[in-house]
Design an enzyme around this catalytic site. Structure first.
Site, PDB file in Angstrom:
ATOM      1  N   THR A 123      37.275  34.472  44.873  1.00 14.02           N
ATOM      2  CA  THR A 123      37.882  33.148  44.670  1.00 14.02           C
ATOM      3  C   THR A 123      38.485  32.575  45.941  1.00 14.02           C
ATOM      4  O   THR A 123      38.463  31.363  46.157  1.00 14.02           O
ATOM      5  CB  THR A 123      39.004  33.264  43.603  1.00 14.02           C
ATOM      6  OG1 THR A 123      38.407  33.746  42.407  1.00 14.02           O
ATOM      7  CG2 THR A 123      39.665  31.936  43.314  1.00 14.02           C
ATOM      8  N   SER A 180      32.354  40.531  40.837  1.00 19.17           N
ATOM      9  CA  SER A 180      31.741  41.153  39.652  1.00 19.17           C
ATOM     10  C   SER A 180      30.341  41.667  39.989  1.00 19.17           C
ATOM     11  O   SER A 180      29.786  42.488  39.255  1.00 19.17           O
ATOM     12  CB  SER A 180      31.666  40.153  38.505  1.00 19.17           C
ATOM     13  OG  SER A 180      32.956  39.700  38.226  1.00 19.17           O
ATOM     14  N   GLN A 222      44.078  56.825  28.660  1.00 20.56           N
ATOM     15  CA  GLN A 222      44.057  55.382  28.434  1.00 20.56           C
ATOM     16  C   GLN A 222      45.412  54.760  28.756  1.00 20.56           C
ATOM     17  O   GLN A 222      45.512  53.551  28.920  1.00 20.56           O
ATOM     18  CB  GLN A 222      43.683  55.085  26.975  1.00 20.56           C
ATOM     19  CG  GLN A 222      42.244  55.456  26.666  1.00 20.56           C
ATOM     20  CD  GLN A 222      41.866  55.290  25.202  1.00 20.56           C
ATOM     21  OE1 GLN A 222      42.504  54.562  24.460  1.00 20.56           O
ATOM     22  NE2 GLN A 222      40.818  55.972  24.792  1.00 20.56           N
TER      23      GLN A 222
HETATM   24  N1  ASP Z   1      35.773  36.369  39.947  1.00 18.90           N
HETATM   25  C1  ASP Z   1      36.491  36.457  41.187  1.00 18.90           C
HETATM   26  C2  ASP Z   1      36.002  37.669  41.940  1.00 18.90           C
HETATM   27  O1  ASP Z   1      36.415  38.760  41.665  1.00 18.90           O
HETATM   28  C3  ASP Z   1      37.956  36.526  40.945  1.00 18.90           C
HETATM   29  C4  ASP Z   1      38.794  36.622  42.196  1.00 18.90           C
HETATM   30  O2  ASP Z   1      38.339  36.503  43.300  1.00 18.90           O
HETATM   31  O3  ASP Z   1      40.000  36.836  42.076  1.00 18.90           O
HETATM   32  O4  ASP Z   1      35.193  37.541  42.817  1.00 18.90           O
END
Ligand code: ASP
Length: 339
Positions: A12, A58, A274
């Site tokens: 982000t 991700s 957990q």
């Molecule tokens: N979806 C983004 C990522 O992990 C979230 C972030 O950067 O905080 O790349």
């Protein structure tokens, strides 16, 4: 003057809202720099390596970790520290993986990112980036103050393999309840000297043969023999088992028999809890005594992220399941506290 290498992988921090699709899409590093003119004022030389493919974290995977480790190795003698710009979603996995891959580390490797893009008015990216650089170049008596793989986020510095993302909407995205923070930034940058690891002795040794032959068995009351047996019989060498409380599981005979059969077939089973706070204590309750006796490895107070990446690292280094188990239970990079 100190030299820092910033490695930009994505996340982000380097995204912008696309006017047409309205989704967040990656921008290049020059556009990031344009948003932080303060970088010029830092008393250090900054080199930048931007990955060809800028990714949302991700999509992170062990190949990219190997690229990161190779970049660090290639620049190790040239710079004083590294800052890795990375999405927060899988940052704790990457920081954990790199902590195992970089043996004898004696320079800072600081992961950071942000919850809001760097171009946003209320962004948390600028503080995260500026202070991560400050930490990466911080020295005392000519030695790096934090010769570790860390995550810097929202005024706190965490040991990378002790942290996990716990909040997707607050700026305070990470926590590390089983280990103290290594530094806190306020009016002053305060380092917790007693909690920071000693620098590695000898030369940096990079291990980049992670094996992702790992499955995860998360227990819940009512889990069926079909589900357990399909996970245990997956074509993998290691299983991270997420158990209850201090490492407990059901004592149903079918469950015990399935675990025993998996271990007899050469699989390694690692027990982590957990619970986010506390530790696994195999043998404390009747519901974990049998696990200990059959050779399930104790993950003590390891995070899920550290457990999975440590398993990948050890499976890449060792063939004998008993040896993998032995090392899983040892503190290799400050990732666990033995009972
Ligand atoms: N979806 C983004 C990522 O992990 C979230 C972030 O950067 O905080 O790349």
């Amino acid at each position: 003057m100190s030299q820092i290498l910033i490695i930009y992988t994505g996340g982000t921090i380097g995204m912008m809202s696309d006017p047409i699709s309205k989704t967040l899409v990656p921008i290049n590093f020059e556009q990031i720099m344009d948003n932080v003119p303060e970088l010029e004022k830092l008393n250090c030389k900054i080199k930048v390596h931007s990955f060809e493919q800028i990714i949302d974290s991700s999509n992170m995977n062990p190949q990219v970790w190997a690229e990161l480790a190779a970049l660090i190795e290639a620049n190790y003698e040239k710079v004083d520290g590294f800052v890795i710009l990375h999405g927060s979603d899988t940052m704790a996995f990457s920081a954990s993986a790199l902590s195992f891959m970089l043996q004898n580390l004696n320079k800072p490797v600081i992961f950071t990112g942000s919850q809001l893009p760097i171009s946003a008015v209320r962004t948390d990216a600028k503080e995260n980036l500026m202070t991560a650089i400050e930490i990466a170049k911080a020295k005392k008596n000519d030695r790096a103050r934090v010769p570790e793989v860390c995550i810097y986020f929202d005024y706190k510095l965490f040991r990378g393999n002790r942290a996990f993302k716990y909040n997707s909407s607050k700026f305070e995205a990470f926590r590390s309840p089983n280990y103290p923070i290594l530094a806190e930034s306020g009016v002053h940058l305060r380092f917790s000297v007693n909690d920071i690891r000693e620098p590695g002795e000898g030369t940096l040794k990079v291990h980049n043969t992670l094996v992702s032959d790992v499955a995860v068995l998360k227990l819940y009351p009512g889990i069926s023999p079909t589900v357990v047996s399909s996970i245990l019989s997956a074509d993998v060498r290691g299983i991270v088992m997420e158990t209850f409380g201090a490492g407990n599981t059901t004592t149903d005979q079918w469950f015990v028999d399935l675990l025993k059969a998996a271990i007899d077939s050469g699989k390694v089973i690692l027990d982590i809890s957990q619970c986010k706070v506390g530790t696994v204590e195999l043998g404390r309750y009747e519901t974990s005594k049998e696990l200990k006796d059959m050779g399930v490895a104790s993950g003590y107070d390891m995070t899920f992220e550290a457990a999975v990446t440590k398993m990948m690292y050890l499976l890449g280094e060792l063939n004998d399941p008993k040896e993998v188990k032995r090392y899983l239970e040892m503190d290799l990079r400050g990732e666990l506290t033995e009972a």
